[in-house]
Write a protein that holds these residues in place. Structure first.
Motif, PDB file in Angstrom:
ATOM      1  N   THR A  81       0.843  -1.189   0.000  1.00 43.16           N
ATOM      2  CA  THR A  81       0.000   0.000   0.000  1.00 43.16           C
ATOM      3  C   THR A  81       0.883   1.245   0.000  1.00 43.16           C
ATOM      4  OG1 THR A  81      -0.052   0.132   2.408  1.00 43.16           O
ATOM      5  CG2 THR A  81      -1.783  -1.206   1.330  1.00 43.16           C
ATOM      6  N   PRO A  82       0.343   2.404  -0.389  1.00 44.30           N
ATOM      7  CA  PRO A  82       1.137   3.636  -0.328  1.00 44.30           C
ATOM      8  C   PRO A  82       1.674   3.933   1.082  1.00 44.30           C
ATOM      9  CG  PRO A  82      -0.798   3.979  -1.697  1.00 44.30           C
ATOM     10  CD  PRO A  82      -0.949   2.621  -1.058  1.00 44.30           C
ATOM     11  N   ALA A  83       0.863   3.664   2.086  1.00 44.40           N
ATOM     12  CA  ALA A  83       1.314   3.904   3.464  1.00 44.40           C
ATOM     13  C   ALA A  83       2.478   2.976   3.826  1.00 44.40           C
ATOM     14  CB  ALA A  83       0.158   3.713   4.435  1.00 44.40           C
ATOM     15  N   LEU A  84       2.375   1.718   3.423  1.00 44.11           N
ATOM     16  CA  LEU A  84       3.465   0.777   3.692  1.00 44.11           C
ATOM     17  C   LEU A  84       4.717   1.191   2.933  1.00 44.11           C
ATOM     18  CD1 LEU A  84       4.710  -1.774   4.866  1.00 44.11           C
ATOM     19  CD2 LEU A  84       3.625  -3.073   3.007  1.00 44.11           C
ATOM     20  N   ALA A  85       4.574   1.579   1.689  1.00 42.21           N
ATOM     21  CA  ALA A  85       5.736   2.010   0.895  1.00 42.21           C
ATOM     22  C   ALA A  85       6.443   3.181   1.569  1.00 42.21           C
ATOM     23  CB  ALA A  85       5.284   2.400  -0.513  1.00 42.21           C
ATOM     24  N   GLN A  86       5.677   4.100   2.111  1.00 42.46           N
ATOM     25  CA  GLN A  86       6.264   5.262   2.800  1.00 42.46           C
ATOM     26  C   GLN A  86       7.031   4.826   4.039  1.00 42.46           C
ATOM     27  OE1 GLN A  86       3.373   8.177   4.031  1.00 42.46           O
ATOM     28  NE2 GLN A  86       4.940   9.662   4.594  1.00 42.46           N
ATOM     29  N   ARG A  87       6.472   3.938   4.826  1.00 47.53           N
ATOM     30  CA  ARG A  87       7.161   3.466   6.041  1.00 47.53           C
ATOM     31  C   ARG A  87       8.411   2.668   5.686  1.00 47.53           C
ATOM     32  NH1 ARG A  87       3.655   2.191  11.089  1.00 47.53           N
ATOM     33  NH2 ARG A  87       5.688   2.619  12.003  1.00 47.53           N
ATOM     34  N   LEU A  88       8.336   1.858   4.652  1.00 49.60           N
ATOM     35  CA  LEU A  88       9.510   1.082   4.230  1.00 49.60           C
ATOM     36  C   LEU A  88      10.623   2.007   3.735  1.00 49.60           C
ATOM     37  CD1 LEU A  88       7.753  -1.891   2.412  1.00 49.60           C
ATOM     38  CD2 LEU A  88       8.965  -1.967   4.603  1.00 49.60           C
ATOM     39  N   ARG A  89      10.264   3.034   2.971  1.00 50.24           N
ATOM     40  CA  ARG A  89      11.278   4.006   2.521  1.00 50.24           C
ATOM     41  C   ARG A  89      11.959   4.658   3.709  1.00 50.24           C
ATOM     42  NH1 ARG A  89       7.698   5.048  -1.563  1.00 50.24           N
ATOM     43  NH2 ARG A  89       6.689   6.743  -0.430  1.00 50.24           N
ATOM     44  N   ALA A  90      11.205   4.994   4.736  1.00 52.01           N
ATOM     45  CA  ALA A  90      11.775   5.605   5.945  1.00 52.01           C
ATOM     46  C   ALA A  90      12.758   4.660   6.634  1.00 52.01           C
ATOM     47  CB  ALA A  90      10.657   6.011   6.905  1.00 52.01           C
TER      48      ALA A  90
END
Length: 165
Positions: A81-90
């Motif tokens: 999900t977009p939210a997961l992608a953001q957390r993984l990038r962090a």
């Protein structure tokens, strides 16, 4: 009848042959070892197995362990999900670092350690896989991250105890 011409054997050739025989064991021992091959498999191949692959790669690189890490999906699909992608990038984790691939029998045959997440463990190809039931990365990021870290700690300890050759 004339005898066939014999080429003279040089002392250097004899010496080289003797030395090669004496040091063959040492040369074989110095040859590079085949790395331990770890395969992660999850139902879709983009979340749990891909995240575990990248996290383990980071850890084996830091530990200087000879380990090859791959991931596969039973029915490949993008479930990040977009939210997961953001957390993984962090967290500097890129589950797309390798192309998404479907599991094959050849993948399992090449692997020394196979870890199947959740329902993937039910696949007929994964009868001897280690089954890991873990929290959802999309819904329970912090719990999934802590669970994976603990499991990878144990796996790293196991890999560190594995003989080099």
């Amino acid at each position: 009848m004339a005898e066939p011409y014999q080429y003279p054997v040089h002392r250097r050739t004899i010496l080289a042959t003797l030395l090669a025989g004496l040091f063959a064991d040492r040369l074989a021992a110095a040859a590079p070892c085949r790395p331990t091959h770890v395969l992660f498999v999850c139902p879709v191949g983009t979340v749990k197995s891909a995240i575990a692959r990248e996290a383990l790669r980071r850890r084996v690189a830091a530990s200087n362990l000879p380990v090859l890490v791959q991931s596969r999906g039973i029915a490949p699909a993008n479930h990040v999900t977009p939210a997961l992608a953001q957390r993984l990038r962090a967290d500097a984790i890129d589950p797309t670092a390798d192309p998404l691939r479907a599991l094959t029998a050849a993948d399992v045959a090449k692997a020394d350690i196979v870890i199947a997440f959740d329902e993937a463990a039910q696949s007929p190809l994964l009868g001897k896989a280690r089954a890991w039931r873990t929290p959802s990365w999309n819904d329970q990021y912090d719990a999934a991250k802590a669970d994976l870290a603990q499991r990878l700690d144990g796996l790293i300890e196991e890999l560190a105890r594995t003989p080099a050759c």
